[in-house]
Scaffold this motif. Structure first.
Motif, PDB file in Angstrom:
ATOM      1  N   CYS A  37     -28.590  87.743   7.129  1.00 46.85           N
ATOM      2  CA  CYS A  37     -29.459  88.528   8.014  1.00 46.85           C
ATOM      3  C   CYS A  37     -30.307  89.551   7.283  1.00 46.85           C
ATOM      4  O   CYS A  37     -30.856  90.461   7.926  1.00 46.85           O
ATOM      5  CB  CYS A  37     -28.627  89.199   9.099  1.00 46.85           C
ATOM      6  SG  CYS A  37     -27.278  90.196   8.462  1.00 46.85           S
ATOM      7  N   GLY A  38     -30.437  89.434   5.953  1.00 52.49           N
ATOM      8  CA  GLY A  38     -31.353  90.302   5.232  1.00 52.49           C
ATOM      9  C   GLY A  38     -31.087  91.767   5.476  1.00 52.49           C
ATOM     10  O   GLY A  38     -29.986  92.279   5.235  1.00 52.49           O
ATOM     11  N   ASP A  39     -32.111  92.459   5.996  1.00 51.42           N
ATOM     12  CA  ASP A  39     -32.009  93.899   6.242  1.00 51.42           C
ATOM     13  C   ASP A  39     -32.032  94.244   7.727  1.00 51.42           C
ATOM     14  O   ASP A  39     -32.399  95.362   8.099  1.00 51.42           O
ATOM     15  CB  ASP A  39     -33.161  94.630   5.544  1.00 51.42           C
ATOM     16  CG  ASP A  39     -33.010  94.659   4.038  1.00 51.42           C
ATOM     17  OD1 ASP A  39     -31.975  94.199   3.526  1.00 51.42           O
ATOM     18  OD2 ASP A  39     -33.939  95.137   3.361  1.00 51.42           O
ATOM     19  N   THR A  40     -31.641  93.308   8.582  1.00 49.10           N
ATOM     20  CA  THR A  40     -31.566  93.610  10.010  1.00 49.10           C
ATOM     21  C   THR A  40     -30.240  94.274  10.341  1.00 49.10           C
ATOM     22  O   THR A  40     -30.195  95.420  10.799  1.00 49.10           O
ATOM     23  CB  THR A  40     -31.756  92.341  10.850  1.00 49.10           C
ATOM     24  OG1 THR A  40     -33.063  91.820  10.625  1.00 49.10           O
ATOM     25  CG2 THR A  40     -31.602  92.633  12.333  1.00 49.10           C
ATOM     26  N   LEU A  41     -29.161  93.580  10.101  1.00 49.26           N
ATOM     27  CA  LEU A  41     -27.821  94.098  10.365  1.00 49.26           C
ATOM     28  C   LEU A  41     -27.100  94.298   9.046  1.00 49.26           C
ATOM     29  O   LEU A  41     -27.038  93.385   8.221  1.00 49.26           O
ATOM     30  CB  LEU A  41     -27.040  93.116  11.243  1.00 49.26           C
ATOM     31  CG  LEU A  41     -25.575  93.430  11.521  1.00 49.26           C
ATOM     32  CD1 LEU A  41     -25.419  94.726  12.300  1.00 49.26           C
ATOM     33  CD2 LEU A  41     -24.910  92.267  12.271  1.00 49.26           C
ATOM     34  N   PHE A  42     -26.572  95.508   8.822  1.00 47.53           N
ATOM     35  CA  PHE A  42     -25.719  95.796   7.682  1.00 47.53           C
ATOM     36  C   PHE A  42     -24.295  95.993   8.183  1.00 47.53           C
ATOM     37  O   PHE A  42     -24.069  96.273   9.362  1.00 47.53           O
ATOM     38  CB  PHE A  42     -26.168  97.063   6.964  1.00 47.53           C
ATOM     39  CG  PHE A  42     -27.519  96.966   6.314  1.00 47.53           C
ATOM     40  CD1 PHE A  42     -27.838  95.915   5.479  1.00 47.53           C
ATOM     41  CD2 PHE A  42     -28.476  97.942   6.539  1.00 47.53           C
ATOM     42  CE1 PHE A  42     -29.081  95.829   4.877  1.00 47.53           C
ATOM     43  CE2 PHE A  42     -29.718  97.873   5.939  1.00 47.53           C
ATOM     44  CZ  PHE A  42     -30.025  96.810   5.106  1.00 47.53           C
ATOM     45  N   SER A  43     -23.347  95.892   7.284  1.00 56.11           N
ATOM     46  CA  SER A  43     -21.993  96.245   7.673  1.00 56.11           C
ATOM     47  C   SER A  43     -21.955  97.728   8.002  1.00 56.11           C
ATOM     48  O   SER A  43     -22.355  98.577   7.193  1.00 56.11           O
ATOM     49  CB  SER A  43     -21.008  95.933   6.550  1.00 56.11           C
ATOM     50  OG  SER A  43     -19.690  96.225   6.981  1.00 56.11           O
ATOM     51  N   ALA A  44     -21.535  98.038   9.209  1.00 55.63           N
ATOM     52  CA  ALA A  44     -21.453  99.409   9.742  1.00 55.63           C
ATOM     53  C   ALA A  44     -22.813 100.062   9.910  1.00 55.63           C
ATOM     54  O   ALA A  44     -22.899 101.272  10.109  1.00 55.63           O
ATOM     55  CB  ALA A  44     -20.552 100.292   8.878  1.00 55.63           C
TER      56      ALA A  44
END
Length: 254
Positions: free
Chosen positions: A126-133
């Motif tokens: 997901c690239g830079d849409t969703l990061f962990s936390a």
């Protein structure tokens, strides 16, 4: 059988290799050198390059990789193409099929307007849409677009493994703890990730079902998150989308 290989790049980027036998795909190669080194060490042939969006730290290695593997196919977002390269430009609902692996294309605007993600076989790139936390900054899109994109990703199965493009997890968790200081899942996650990072190990992948417990950007409907956002903004917030907008602005200066 598919194996995902982590290739660190720059200071905090991750490039992902999806391996099948002696073939592989690469996701978001911001620089070519670490990818080429890993391919040589493992004796892998590069079949394709998958891009999520146009930022330099995700596409900077494309030219050098294609010069070394001229038969590799280039895939990227239709609304965010690379004009200097010939590729297959994708939009929502398209699908990539490779050695039996099917990856569905999801248009997830917010970080950029054309941003896409790839989902299949229990994996989400997901690239830079969703990061962990956490989630990405809004460089081109609106809070409403990013919130809708995150809701779409949140609807994927719990066991989906999240492969995002940056090692931001600990800083994201510190912000999450400021938002929800009584959230035990956040407290436990800080302990787990701190130990991994002390050992020089990546915090990824993360399980999507677990993210719903400690990623405050996926918890905007929770009263505890809304209360903190209202306290920060000094105003009442009428819906989760408004809560998200306040959280994203707060995180930008945290």
């Amino acid at each position: 059988m598919y194996t995902v290989i982590t290739v660190p790049a720059f200071n905090d980027n991750y490039i992902w290799l999806i391996r099948h036998d002696n073939h592989c795909l690469v996701v978001d190669p911001g620089e070519a050198a670490p990818v080429l080194a890993r391919l040589e060490a493992l004796g892998l042939e590069l079949d394709a390059i998958l891009l999520t969006h146009h930022h330099k730290d995700h596409v900077g290695g494309v030219g050098d990789l294609l010069s070394q593997f001229p038969h590799a196919r280039l895939y990227g977002p239709r609304h965010d193409p690379m004009p200097d390269h010939h590729g297959q430009w994708l939009e929502d609902g398209d699908q990539i099929n490779w050695h039996g692996l099917s990856l569905d294309v999801l248009h997830v605007p917010g970080h950029t307007l054309g941003h896409i993600a790839y989902h299949g076989n229990g994996m989400l790139f997901c690239g830079d849409t969703l990061f962990s936390a956490g989630c990405g900054r809004l460089f081109e899109g609106t809070p409403a677009q990013m919130y809708a994109s995150l809701q779409r990703l949140a609807a994927l199965p719990d066991d989906t493994l999240l492969y995002c493009a940056h090692e931001y997890t600990l800083s994201n968790l510190r912000f999450a703890h400021a938002v929800e200081p009584d959230n035990l899942a956040i407290q436990r996650r800080i302990g787990v990730i701190s130990k991994l990072r002390q050992q020089g190990l990546p915090s990824l992948p993360s399980r999507l079902g677990d993210e719903r417990d400690f990623n405050v950007f996926m918890r905007c409907e929770q009263n505890s998150v809304r209360f903190s956002a209202e306290k920060y903004a000094l105003k009442c917030l009428e819906n989760p989308e408004d809560t998200f907008a306040v959280l994203r602005g707060w995180k930008d200066v945290f």
